[in-house]
Design a protein around this motif. Structure first.
Motif, mmCIF file in Angstrom:
data_model
loop_
_atom_site.group_PDB
_atom_site.id
_atom_site.type_symbol
_atom_site.label_atom_id
_atom_site.label_comp_id
_atom_site.label_asym_id
_atom_site.label_seq_id
_atom_site.Cartn_x
_atom_site.Cartn_y
_atom_site.Cartn_z
ATOM 1 N N VAL A 105 -26.477 -9.705 98.245
ATOM 2 C CA VAL A 105 -25.056 -9.394 98.430
ATOM 3 C C VAL A 105 -24.257 -10.563 98.997
ATOM 4 C CG1 VAL A 105 -25.458 -6.917 98.676
ATOM 5 C CG2 VAL A 105 -25.552 -8.388 100.706
ATOM 6 N N PHE A 106 -24.926 -11.670 99.315
ATOM 7 C CA PHE A 106 -24.201 -12.851 99.813
ATOM 8 C C PHE A 106 -24.090 -13.947 98.757
ATOM 9 C CE2 PHE A 106 -25.907 -10.820 103.652
ATOM 10 C CZ PHE A 106 -24.728 -10.627 104.354
ATOM 11 N N ASP A 107 -24.762 -13.776 97.625
ATOM 12 C CA ASP A 107 -24.680 -14.762 96.560
ATOM 13 C C ASP A 107 -23.387 -14.598 95.775
ATOM 14 O OD1 ASP A 107 -27.131 -16.259 96.744
ATOM 15 O OD2 ASP A 107 -28.195 -14.476 96.061
ATOM 16 N N CYS A 108 -22.925 -15.694 95.171
ATOM 17 C CA CYS A 108 -21.815 -15.623 94.235
ATOM 18 C C CYS A 108 -22.284 -14.833 93.018
ATOM 19 C CB CYS A 108 -21.380 -17.023 93.828
ATOM 20 S SG CYS A 108 -20.111 -17.066 92.546
ATOM 21 N N HIS A 109 -21.482 -13.855 92.569
ATOM 22 C CA HIS A 109 -21.920 -12.954 91.501
ATOM 23 C C HIS A 109 -21.265 -13.231 90.150
ATOM 24 C CE1 HIS A 109 -24.330 -10.807 94.303
ATOM 25 N NE2 HIS A 109 -24.526 -9.790 93.498
ATOM 26 N N ILE A 110 -20.614 -14.372 90.005
ATOM 27 C CA ILE A 110 -20.082 -14.757 88.702
ATOM 28 C C ILE A 110 -21.247 -15.162 87.806
ATOM 29 C CG2 ILE A 110 -18.550 -16.330 87.462
ATOM 30 C CD1 ILE A 110 -17.053 -14.462 89.311
ATOM 31 N N ASN A 111 -21.345 -14.573 86.623
ATOM 32 C CA ASN A 111 -22.414 -14.883 85.671
ATOM 33 C C ASN A 111 -21.914 -15.864 84.615
ATOM 34 O OD1 ASN A 111 -23.167 -11.350 85.690
ATOM 35 N ND2 ASN A 111 -23.849 -12.911 87.130
ATOM 36 N N ARG A 112 -22.760 -16.820 84.244
ATOM 37 C CA ARG A 112 -22.369 -17.896 83.334
ATOM 38 C C ARG A 112 -23.342 -18.005 82.158
ATOM 39 N NH1 ARG A 112 -18.753 -21.658 85.905
ATOM 40 N NH2 ARG A 112 -18.256 -20.955 88.027
ATOM 41 N N VAL A 165 -27.338 -1.368 94.863
ATOM 42 C CA VAL A 165 -25.958 -1.199 95.324
ATOM 43 C C VAL A 165 -24.976 -1.337 94.165
ATOM 44 C CG1 VAL A 165 -24.205 -2.043 96.936
ATOM 45 C CG2 VAL A 165 -26.621 -2.087 97.586
ATOM 46 N N ALA A 166 -25.337 -2.169 93.171
ATOM 47 C CA ALA A 166 -24.425 -2.428 92.054
ATOM 48 C C ALA A 166 -24.157 -1.157 91.254
ATOM 49 C CB ALA A 166 -25.015 -3.493 91.137
ATOM 50 N N ARG A 167 -22.892 -0.953 90.905
ATOM 51 C CA ARG A 167 -22.521 0.205 90.101
ATOM 52 C C ARG A 167 -21.573 -0.173 88.974
ATOM 53 N NH1 ARG A 167 -26.210 1.925 92.312
ATOM 54 N NH2 ARG A 167 -26.571 3.972 93.261
ATOM 55 N N ARG A 168 -21.339 -1.445 88.774
ATOM 56 C CA ARG A 168 -20.407 -1.840 87.725
ATOM 57 C C ARG A 168 -20.778 -3.202 87.165
ATOM 58 N NH1 ARG A 168 -14.858 -1.051 86.447
ATOM 59 N NH2 ARG A 168 -14.703 -1.705 84.270
ATOM 60 N N ILE A 169 -21.014 -3.251 85.867
ATOM 61 C CA ILE A 169 -21.273 -4.493 85.168
ATOM 62 C C ILE A 169 -20.011 -4.870 84.407
ATOM 63 C CG2 ILE A 169 -22.628 -5.616 83.364
ATOM 64 C CD1 ILE A 169 -24.951 -3.787 84.068
ATOM 65 N N LEU A 170 -19.510 -6.087 84.629
ATOM 66 C CA LEU A 170 -18.310 -6.563 83.963
ATOM 67 C C LEU A 170 -18.688 -7.596 82.911
ATOM 68 C CD1 LEU A 170 -15.973 -7.095 87.064
ATOM 69 C CD2 LEU A 170 -16.242 -5.032 85.662
ATOM 70 N N VAL A 171 -18.058 -7.501 81.747
ATOM 71 C CA VAL A 171 -18.295 -8.439 80.649
ATOM 72 C C VAL A 171 -16.972 -9.087 80.277
ATOM 73 C CG1 VAL A 171 -19.058 -8.683 78.259
ATOM 74 C CG2 VAL A 171 -20.236 -7.089 79.782
ATOM 75 N N TRP A 172 -16.955 -10.425 80.185
ATOM 76 C CA TRP A 172 -15.713 -11.156 79.931
ATOM 77 C C TRP A 172 -15.738 -11.911 78.613
ATOM 78 C CZ3 TRP A 172 -16.179 -13.457 85.476
ATOM 79 C CH2 TRP A 172 -15.888 -12.446 86.416
ATOM 80 N N THR A 173 -16.559 -11.476 77.667
ATOM 81 C CA THR A 173 -16.605 -12.109 76.357
ATOM 82 C C THR A 173 -16.846 -11.038 75.310
ATOM 83 O OG1 THR A 173 -17.604 -13.912 75.087
ATOM 84 C CG2 THR A 173 -19.083 -12.591 76.451
ATOM 85 N N ASN A 174 -16.867 -11.430 74.048
ATOM 86 C CA ASN A 174 -17.002 -10.477 72.954
ATOM 87 C C ASN A 174 -18.024 -10.975 71.942
ATOM 88 O OD1 ASN A 174 -14.623 -8.699 73.686
ATOM 89 N ND2 ASN A 174 -13.557 -10.643 73.364
ATOM 90 N N GLU A 175 -18.545 -10.052 71.139
ATOM 91 C CA GLU A 175 -19.438 -10.445 70.059
ATOM 92 C C GLU A 175 -18.700 -11.380 69.106
ATOM 93 O OE1 GLU A 175 -21.121 -7.098 68.089
ATOM 94 O OE2 GLU A 175 -22.414 -6.537 69.778
ATOM 95 N N GLY A 176 -19.373 -12.433 68.697
ATOM 96 C CA GLY A 176 -18.785 -13.407 67.800
ATOM 97 C C GLY A 176 -18.094 -14.556 68.504
ATOM 98 N N ALA A 177 -17.881 -14.435 69.806
ATOM 99 C CA ALA A 177 -17.188 -15.494 70.552
ATOM 100 C C ALA A 177 -18.089 -16.706 70.733
ATOM 101 C CB ALA A 177 -16.734 -14.971 71.903
ATOM 102 N N MET A 187 -19.756 -10.492 85.516
ATOM 103 C CA MET A 187 -20.267 -10.385 86.876
ATOM 104 C C MET A 187 -20.801 -8.974 87.091
ATOM 105 S SD MET A 187 -16.963 -10.123 89.464
ATOM 106 C CE MET A 187 -18.075 -10.358 90.866
ATOM 107 N N ILE A 188 -21.520 -8.789 88.191
ATOM 108 C CA ILE A 188 -22.054 -7.478 88.552
ATOM 109 C C ILE A 188 -21.712 -7.215 90.007
ATOM 110 C CG2 ILE A 188 -24.057 -5.958 88.385
ATOM 111 C CD1 ILE A 188 -25.528 -8.175 86.919
ATOM 112 N N ARG A 189 -21.222 -6.011 90.300
ATOM 113 C CA ARG A 189 -20.932 -5.630 91.677
ATOM 114 C C ARG A 189 -21.978 -4.592 92.119
ATOM 115 N NH1 ARG A 189 -15.193 -4.699 89.597
ATOM 116 N NH2 ARG A 189 -15.769 -2.492 89.686
#
Length: 236
Positions: A105-112, A165-177, A187-189
């Motif tokens: 819970v202290f790490d940066c949670h931005i996924n790359r 603890v995580a209850r939400r996975i966020l996706v910031w891209t799309n298929e084909g991108a 990211m994941i919270r």
């Protein structure tokens, strides 16, 4: 000319916009509930401060070399295993090397993105929320997978795995991108893991319990890429 030293500016990371609603709500509750009971104000203020750390979005610079797979997450490298990728990715029944990075819970949670390429598939699967540092989390937990095709013809699987603890996975891209190596893809919270399934013949360059930095730490070398220069080996 800035009056703030460069070292200080680099140490203060911006906060991703996904975190501001949580921070604002927590600060508002601190002001309101603090009127009812003073200690609540300080507890919620500390919580808001932690959220500033959790949702930080630092700039990262990826290594400039062909054939590298970089870490998609900040965190601790878990024991390396060879397993069959999740069926929803469509990567076939053959086992692949998997590198998992556990984020506390202290790490940066931005996924790359670990490699540059095209998002061939995005597959979400509901599931449980057991602790993400357990090996069975990769099979049982809620997850979202990416299949990335590189220009050299390699296909990798990258899976966001929700945690206790995580209850939400966020996706910031799309298929084909098309994504660049190190580009933000989600990211994941709030505490979770990222699994990377490598093509056959890849050379793993990390060890269990090593700390990884998203967008910077090299996890592996893809097959067929230009060979890496030799490195000195420590002899104890």
């Amino acid at each position: 000319m800035s009056l703030v030293p460069r070292s200080v500016r680099e140490a203060i990371h911006p906060v991703h916009r996904a975190g501001w609603p949580f921070i604002a709500i927590t600060l508002a509750l601190a002001l309101v509930l603090g009127l009812l009971w003073g200690p609540l104000f300080w507890l919620l203020l500390i919580l808001a401060g932690w959220m500033l750390v959790f949702f930080r979005d630092p700039t990262r610079v990826s290594p400039n070399a062909p054939g590298l797979v970089i870490s998609p997450a900040d965190g601790r490298v878990e024991p390396l295993v060879t397993v069959v990728p999740p069926a929803e990715l469509g990567l076939g029944p053959e086992p692949r090397q998997r590198i998992s990075v556990f984020m506390d819970v202290f790490d940066c949670h931005i996924n790359r993105a670990p490699v540059a390429g095209r998002i061939a598939k995005i597959a979400y699967k509901p599931g449980k929320f057991v602790s993400a540092d357990l090996d069975k989390a990769s099979e049982d937990n809620e997850r979202n997978g990416f299949v990335i095709d590189t220009a050299e013809g390699h296909r990798l699987g990258v899976v966001q795995v929700a945690g206790l603890v995580a209850r939400r996975i966020l996706v910031w891209t799309n298929e084909g991108a098309l994504v660049a190596q190190g580009e933000r893809i989600g990211m994941i919270r709030f505490g979770s893991r990222l699994d990377v399934y490598l093509p056959e013949g890849s050379v793993v360059l990390v060890a269990a319990r090593q700390r990884a930095i998203a967008g910077e730490t090299v996890l592996a070398h893809l097959p067929g890429a230009a060979p890496l220069p030799p490195y000195p080996v420590r002899v104890d």
